[in-house]
Scaffold this active site. Structure first.
Site, mmCIF file in Angstrom:
data_model
loop_
_atom_site.group_PDB
_atom_site.id
_atom_site.type_symbol
_atom_site.label_atom_id
_atom_site.label_comp_id
_atom_site.label_asym_id
_atom_site.label_seq_id
_atom_site.Cartn_x
_atom_site.Cartn_y
_atom_site.Cartn_z
ATOM 1 C CD1 TRP A 130 -103.988 -22.227 -43.384
ATOM 2 C CD2 TRP A 130 -102.124 -21.676 -44.514
ATOM 3 N NE1 TRP A 130 -102.921 -22.379 -42.535
ATOM 4 C CE2 TRP A 130 -101.765 -22.047 -43.194
ATOM 5 C CE3 TRP A 130 -101.118 -21.296 -45.404
ATOM 6 C CZ2 TRP A 130 -100.441 -22.040 -42.764
ATOM 7 C CZ3 TRP A 130 -99.805 -21.302 -44.975
ATOM 8 C CH2 TRP A 130 -99.481 -21.674 -43.666
ATOM 9 C CG ASP A 211 -100.250 -24.640 -50.502
ATOM 10 O OD1 ASP A 211 -99.628 -25.692 -50.238
ATOM 11 O OD2 ASP A 211 -100.512 -23.775 -49.638
ATOM 12 C CE LYS A 246 -100.829 -29.405 -42.395
ATOM 13 N NZ LYS A 246 -101.466 -28.533 -41.453
#
Ligand code: LMR
Length: 397
Positions: A130, A211, A246
């Site tokens: 990311w 993560d 999300k």
């Protein structure tokens, strides 16, 4: 004094979002920022969230502070979701969790705590990762390095290169791993690879830093937590950061956690006190509303069942869109075989096309993606998939 500040390039992801918003073309398509979109291109508030919100607002009689570590019901609920309610680390009191402002707040708290505990700590992040991982983690003073992860030619995890690098990393270093739905490439570790990685971390004394921002959007809530649960079982210390942006669609509410698996219950008390102290130093208290919603959903059997249904719908739609896009591209007989997109998971895949082609798609066809050619699968729908496939085929000619 602020005159000394330097101009900055636009954010790799949010900069494209800004360009998209400025485009007046009625048929523009947003495949950029990682938010779920439904068939109408809308990012909806989940029904379970709406219902939980009504209950919370009716019952709430104070806006006083909750706690530095946040909502205890939320923290326990997320721990059960991520580790599994029966996990030995939870039963042994080896886990310390604080509620944070989103997964990014979680990464920040985790990074500062790591820095405090081990000032010379190095974190190895995947290539690619990311784009915000690097600047965010660097702000806490951590040293960052990269390990190879994605094979851009074969479109799969280059596990041999990854492990060859990690074998040479000094003991005590941390390895940042995406729990599932790798952002940006969509290529996840298999169970066998997670097992091998757990062996490697154990043997070499590396600390997994996981993560997990997309639990439930690859194969299912339980399946997607395989890696976290395994590492928490096998390793004495694991750092886990979660997000509800999300899988519960709570993006702007900023809901996440920083969670630490420690060697024993004593160490976990120390970690909790220090993580709370770090949070106090950064933002003092996490925002309440989103976490209150999640706590309500996880505690109420009906709301929880509704959430699991809604999550399944999102996941099924994403995986169906992947197959649809591959079929549409195959029909156009593109010079590139895109079948890998159907095997990847989550919101993202790299198309693997060049920057010039990405820019042509944006300027000539009003289709927006990250310059690395990362697309957000959820931006595709049955109405626009034909146009997307035509446009990709056109720029590949
Ligand atoms: C993304 O990768 O697009 C999302 O995680 C949104 C963000 O903040 O970058």
């Amino acid at each position: 004094m602020f005159e000394t500040l330097k101009p900055l390039p636009p954010d790799a992801i949010l900069g494209i979002m800004t360009l998209f918003r400025a485009d007046r073309h009625p048929g523009k398509i947003d495949l950029s920022v990682g938010v779920y979109q439904d068939e109408n291109g809308h990012t909806p508030v989940l029904q379970c969230v709406k219902r939980a919100e009504r209950t919370i607002i009716d019952a709430q009689d104070s806006k006083t502070y909750v706690a530095i570590a946040g909502n205890a019901g939320f923290n326990r609920g997320v721990e059960a979701l991520v580790y599994g309610a029966e996990h030995s680390a939870l039963k042994d009191g080896r886990v310390a969790t604080v509620q944070t402002p989103g997964g990014s707040g979680g990464l920040s708290v985790a990074a500062h705590l790591i820095q405090r505990a081990k000032p010379d700590a190095r974190v190895h992040i995947s290539d690619p990762s990311w784009p915000n991982h690097l600047p965010l983690l660097e702000l806490s003073g951590l040293q960052l390095e990269v390990y190879p992860y994605y094979d851009y030619v074969k479109h799969r995890v280059d596990f041999d290169a990854m492990t060859a690098k990690l074998e040479r990393v000094p003991a005590g270093d941390l390895v940042l791993i995406h729990g599932c739905c790798h952002n940006p490439c969509g290529a996840d570790l298999s169970k066998e690879q997670w097992n091998a990685l757990a062996d490697l971390c154990e043997r070499r004394g590396l600390v997994p830093f996981i993560d997990i921002a997309y639990q439930g959007l690859a194969e299912g809530l339980e399946e997607d937590a395989y890696g976290v649960r395994l590492m928490a079982e096998r390793l004495p210390e694991v750092v886990v950061v979660t997000s509800c942006s999300k899988n519960l669609g709570l993006y702007r509410e900023r809901v996440g956690t920083a969670s630490f698996v420690l060697a024993n219950a004593e160490a976990s008390k120390l970690a909790l006190a220090n993580a709370s102290n770090v949070a106090r130093g950064i933002y003092s208290m996490p925002p309440d509303h989103g976490a209150a919603i999640v706590a309500q959903i996880l505690l109420d059997a009906q709301l929880r069942a509704l959430w699991i249904e809604e999550l399944k719908e999102m996941r099924t739609r994403l995986n169906g869109l992947r197959r649809l896009l591959v079929d549409e591209l195959r029909e156009r007989k593109t010079p590139v075989d895109f079948s890998f997109v159907a095997n990847e998971r989550g919101l993202f895949s790299f198309l693997g096309i060049g920057k010039d082609q990405v820019i042509r798609l944006r300027d000539e066809f009003h289709i927006y993606m990250i310059e690395s050619s990362r697309i957000n699968i959820a931006g595709i729908n049955h109405a626009n998939v034909g146009y997307v496939a035509d446009s990709i085929a056109a720029v590949l000619k």
